[in-house]
Write an enzyme that holds these catalytic residues in place. Structure first.
Site, PDB file in Angstrom:
ATOM      1  N   ASP A   5      -4.364  -2.887   5.282  1.00 23.67           N
ATOM      2  CA  ASP A   5      -4.898  -2.455   6.566  1.00 23.67           C
ATOM      3  C   ASP A   5      -6.420  -2.498   6.618  1.00 23.67           C
ATOM      4  OD1 ASP A   5      -5.475  -0.402   4.855  1.00 23.67           O
ATOM      5  OD2 ASP A   5      -4.379   1.146   5.962  1.00 23.67           O
TER       6      ASP A   5
ATOM      7  N   ASP B 225      -9.043  -5.759   2.417  1.00 27.07           N
ATOM      8  CA  ASP B 225      -7.716  -6.272   2.074  1.00 27.07           C
ATOM      9  C   ASP B 225      -7.548  -7.711   2.531  1.00 27.07           C
ATOM     10  OD1 ASP B 225      -6.629  -3.994   0.832  1.00 27.07           O
ATOM     11  OD2 ASP B 225      -6.147  -3.089   2.762  1.00 27.07           O
TER      12      ASP B 225
ATOM     13  N   ASP C  91       0.846  -1.186   0.000  1.00 28.48           N
ATOM     14  CA  ASP C  91       0.000   0.000   0.000  1.00 28.48           C
ATOM     15  C   ASP C  91       0.880   1.234   0.000  1.00 28.48           C
ATOM     16  OD1 ASP C  91      -2.299  -1.482   0.119  1.00 28.48           O
ATOM     17  OD2 ASP C  91      -2.460  -1.395   2.287  1.00 28.48           O
TER      18      ASP C  91
END
Length: 861
Positions: free
Chosen positions: A597, A601, A331
């Site tokens: 997070d 996900d 990310d």
């Protein structure tokens, strides 16, 4: 996004009304619609978790050895101690592996212990009260304001500029404005404004709970290390069984010729039973009993070191798997960046507060930044936390950096009216009174404000900052004349560039991964331009492709595999796009690590070879689906995990080199000695001492080797690469042959000492152990280069010294158990000095390896 478990707003109005529940209705609602607690994932009982540790090929071989040894012991009426020794080795290795995973699971539970304890403002019995999140029920009227976490799924009843961060579900970094009758989800956060909501689904019935329940499908696959150890166990077991059959057949043939086996009589039966016992010894000698212990110890040490490096390991084998990773899908927000918006550029200068009416552009910008906003800073804890819009928070941090207190400025200025930010207007305005005169302060998108100014400014500087992945914010003002508060006829004051700064040393960490042969790919919900700028600055984007999530999503599975190979950045990505990318990369043979997070996900985290969840910003569902939790949410911690993972793999190889050399020698000595007419070289209890006690201590010694810098300067070990390298095989054969020849000569001549047969075999047994200790020094130099002799692993010398002391003690005092006789001090000195020749063999092996390696590199250049 729809969910049948969410009660429609119309039904809620009937059930609960719009003024909050009464206290006597709370418990009935909880019984009917459930409590606001997610059901923990179903975990196997402890006994079943422990039994799973027996599902290991080496352990299965040992269990077979236990069965054979028990049968032989019962028939002979002796030798039960040998069986007990094997059982002890099994229980020790499985116990360590079970204990470490159990302890890691407990640490994870502690991390989530307070998940349902946060205070929530609700209206009950007509009055606002605070209750814990776990006490929320369907029908509760919940009061929301900036900084609050939404505790349940539900519907907005009233909105005063209510803005919610839904990135945990959508992957979009920009918060979403919520109006009346719109849906909000448990696990999202209010970033601006305030409002009221009616809870319509709690606990497992909320969308977060539904997603968590869907993760019950086990996507776990064998790790590279597990595959290699299984293959190795197969080779070792075949070798052991082949040797056992060979010695049985050979001794039977010899028995027929010598008359030891002459028919169906008691003497013949005793000889045949003795041959079978030798076969059992061969199997025990061949199987590396210490290997499960070595793996468990290596994983345990790596897990503790990784926890200190901010990586909480939830699945023990992930320690090794991350060392084999070939690509990392990361990310952007909070992992590469600090997740903290800051003013990075201000062409107008640094903040300055005017004494009265501002006269310079920077004075107007300072006043505008302080007053024209709804965010505030919470400075009560150790860190300064932005409550509200992150962009406005960046302005307040900017003022604080230069010693200006926005709260004092707000208190001194008389604010009369405020027009909140609107997605269509793309600006916000506030009316203030300065020395009795009204002024309109406006901030917003530069291109919008520029068209509203009396003199339109040039925007080249704004575009330049935008190309550098900055969010630009412009400021303007005007004096209000005749009550005209329209946002026109403005005076342009300037602009600032705001961005989420990269974490410290991110460029260095990414470069280290690339040098280590790991491709880093960024997956973000940002637009391609912003994503490209961040990826270039961090060193991720060089020559690879930038693929938007919708484009990747629309490809066929075969096209996704092709596109994934050249992909550096996936922009405008939704969480499920990350899962598709992981699957495509795995089809190409990659070992994939993923960071995440958000709740959505979780599928990608679970499907990846190694899933990294955020310990600070991560949702409970994401953490539950992960293998490793980054306690500091930093990409740099992943680099540390890779380093320790590769060190773990090398340490297991060191132990294998050590033990297989011993086992190779022991097997051939047990096979050759009787054929040459010599006494049996080892008793079963001696074999167990060699393979279990000594090798267990050697596992501690060799598995404590510290990682070295060269680990991150080479390519990942290929998934199909054998765990025993050609150099290791070469070392095993050459060193083993040297020890075997020396052992046979000792048994034949007693050249190292011994005036009686008992002394000769005792010297042989002791010399074998001491030679193995010296060879442990050679095994530290796995790749042909000796690490720092003492600095790299001082524990090695302490443990190997302990092995020597124990060997001397059991020979001197354990004669009845170990079939030995005491030796003199001079005999021990001769044994230690003579067996040190193994070090010379190791030195010559390393020199030959380096010479051949240099020659190969020169030919390929």
């Amino acid at each position: 996004m729809t969910d049948e478990s969410l009660i429609p707003l119309e039904n809620l109005r009937v059930i609960a009304g719009t003024e909050g529940l009464s206290s006597d209705r709370v418990e009935p609602m909880r019984k009917e619609y459930g409590a606001n607690m997610m059901t923990p994932p179903v975990r196997d009982p402890l006994w079943k978790q422990y039994l799973e540790k027996f599902d290991d090929p080496i352990i299965r071989i040992l269990l077979f050895a236990v069965a054979v040894s028990t049968a032989v012991s019962l028939i002979q009426g002796s030798g039960l101690l040998d069986t007990i020794g094997i059982i002890a080795a099994i229980l020790l290795s499985t116990g360590i592996a079970f204990f470490n995973e159990y302890r890691s699971s407990r640490e994870f539970d502690v991390l989530n212990a307070h998940r349902d304890e946060m205070a929530i403002k609700v209206v009950r019995d007509g009055h606002p009260v605070h209750v814990t999140s776990r006490d929320i029920v369907v029908g509760d009227l919940i009061l929301l304001e900036a900084g609050d976490a939404v505790p349940a799924d539900g519907w907005v009843l009233a909105s005063d500029g209510l803005v919610v961060d839904e990135s945990a579900f959508t992957g979009e970094s920009e918060p979403v404005k919520k109006g009346e009758q719109e849906r909000v989800l448990k696990g999202t956060y209010v970033t601006a404004g305030k409002g009221r909501m009616l809870s319509g689904a709690v606990g497992d019935r909320a969308q977060m709970g539904v997603i968590a329940a869907s993760l019950g499908i086990d996507h776990a696959t064998q790790t590279p290390l597990e595959k290699k150890l299984e293959d190795l166990a197969g080779v070792i077991s075949k070798f052991g069984y082949a040797m056992a059959i060979l010695i049985c057949v050979t001794l039977l043939i010899r028995g027929f010729f010598t008359g030891d086996v002459s028919g169906l009589n008691l003497d013949s039966a005793n000889h045949v039973l003795h041959y079978f016992m030798l076969a059992v010894v061969i199997v025990v000698a061949a199987v590396p009993e210490g290997l499960p212990m070595s793996v468990a110890l290596s994983l345990s040490l790596a897990m503790r070191k990784m926890t200190r490096a901010n990586c909480l390991v939830r699945r023990l084998i992930a320690c090794e798997t991350i060392g084999s990773a070939t690509t990392i899908c990361t990310d952007k927000t909070g992992t590469l960046t600090k997740n903290q918006m800051l003013v990075a550029e201000s062409p107008a200068g640094t903040p300055v507060m005017a004494g009265s009416v501002p006269r310079t552009p920077i004075e107007w910008i300072t006043l505008n930044a302080a007053i024209n906003g709804t965010a505030y800073l919470d400075t009560h804890g150790e860190k300064t936390v932005v409550i509200g819009n992150s962009t406005e928070g960046a302005l307040l941090r900017w003022l604080k950096e230069y010693g200006l207190d926005y709260s004092h400025i707000r208190a001194e200025m008389h604010e009369t009216k405020q027009y909140l930010f609107d997605g269509n207007r793309k600006r916000m305005s506030t009316v203030v009174m300065i020395e009795g005169k009204p002024y309109l302060l406006v901030k917003g998108a530069p291109e919008i404000l520029a068209d509203l100014c009396v003199t339109k400014p040039e925007l080249e500087g704004v575009y330049a900052l935008a190309k550098r992945a900055m969010r630009t914010l412009a400021f303007a003002h005007k004096e209000i004349v005749n009550g005209d508060e329209s946002e026109t006829g403005l005076v342009w004051d300037g602009y600032v560039g705001i961005r989420d700064q990269l974490r410290d040393n991110i460029g260095e960490s990414v470069a280290t991964c690339q040098q280590a042969g790991i491709r880093v790919r960024m997956v973000t919900g940002d637009n391609p331009e912003t994503a490209r700028a961040i990826a270039q600055e961090s060193g991720i984007h060089k020559r690879g492709a930038v693929v938007p999530g919708p484009v990747f999503r629309g490809m066929s599975p075969e096209e996704q595999v092709t596109a994934a190979r050249d992909l550096d950045i996936m922009a405008r990505a939704e969480p499920m796009d990350k899962l598709l990318l992981v699957q495509a990369l795995q089809k190409s043979g990659n070992v994939v690590a993923v960071t995440g997070d958000g709740t959505n996900d979780a599928p990608a985290l679970k499907h990846a070879n190694v899933g990294f969840a955020m310990g600070i910003a991560g949702t409970e569902v994401a953490r539950e689906a992960s293998d490793i939790i980054l306690l500091d949410d930093s990409f740099a911690s992943i680099t540390q995990a890779v380093w320790w993972g590769r060190s773990l793999y090398e340490n297991i190889q060191r132990f294998l080199l050590f033990q297989l050399t011993i086992n190779f020698c022991a097997c051939l000595l047990v096979f050759i000695a009787p054929l040459l007419g010599y006494p049996e070289p080892f008793t079963i209890i001696q074999i167990l001492w060699i393979n279990i006690i000594m090798d267990t201590l050697a596992a501690f010694a060799l598995c404590s080797e510290a990682p070295h810098g060269g680990l991150l300067k080479r390519q990942p070990v290929q998934q199909d690469a054998k765990i025993i390298t050609p150099f290791m095989w070469f070392s095993i054969i050459v060193t083993g042959a040297f020890i075997i020849i020396g052992g046979l000569v000792q048994m034949a001549t007693g050249f190292l000492g011994g005036s009686t047969p008992e002394e000769v075999t005792t010297v042989f047994f002791s010399a074998f152990i001491v030679a193995a200790i010296w060879n442990g020094v050679n095994c530290r130099a796995l790749d042909g280069k000796m690490p720092p002799f003492f600095k790299g692993n001082p524990m090695f010398f302490v443990i190997m010294g302990l092995v020597l002391v124990l060997q001397i003690a059991l020979v001197q005092f354990g004669g009845e158990v170990f079939s030995t006789v005491p030796l003199s001090a001079m005999q021990w000195l001769i044994i230690i000095l003579a067996t040190a020749s193994v070090l010379i063999v190791g030195f010559l092996l390393r020199a030959s390896y380096r010479y051949l390696d240099d020659l190969k590199k020169a030919q390929s250049a």
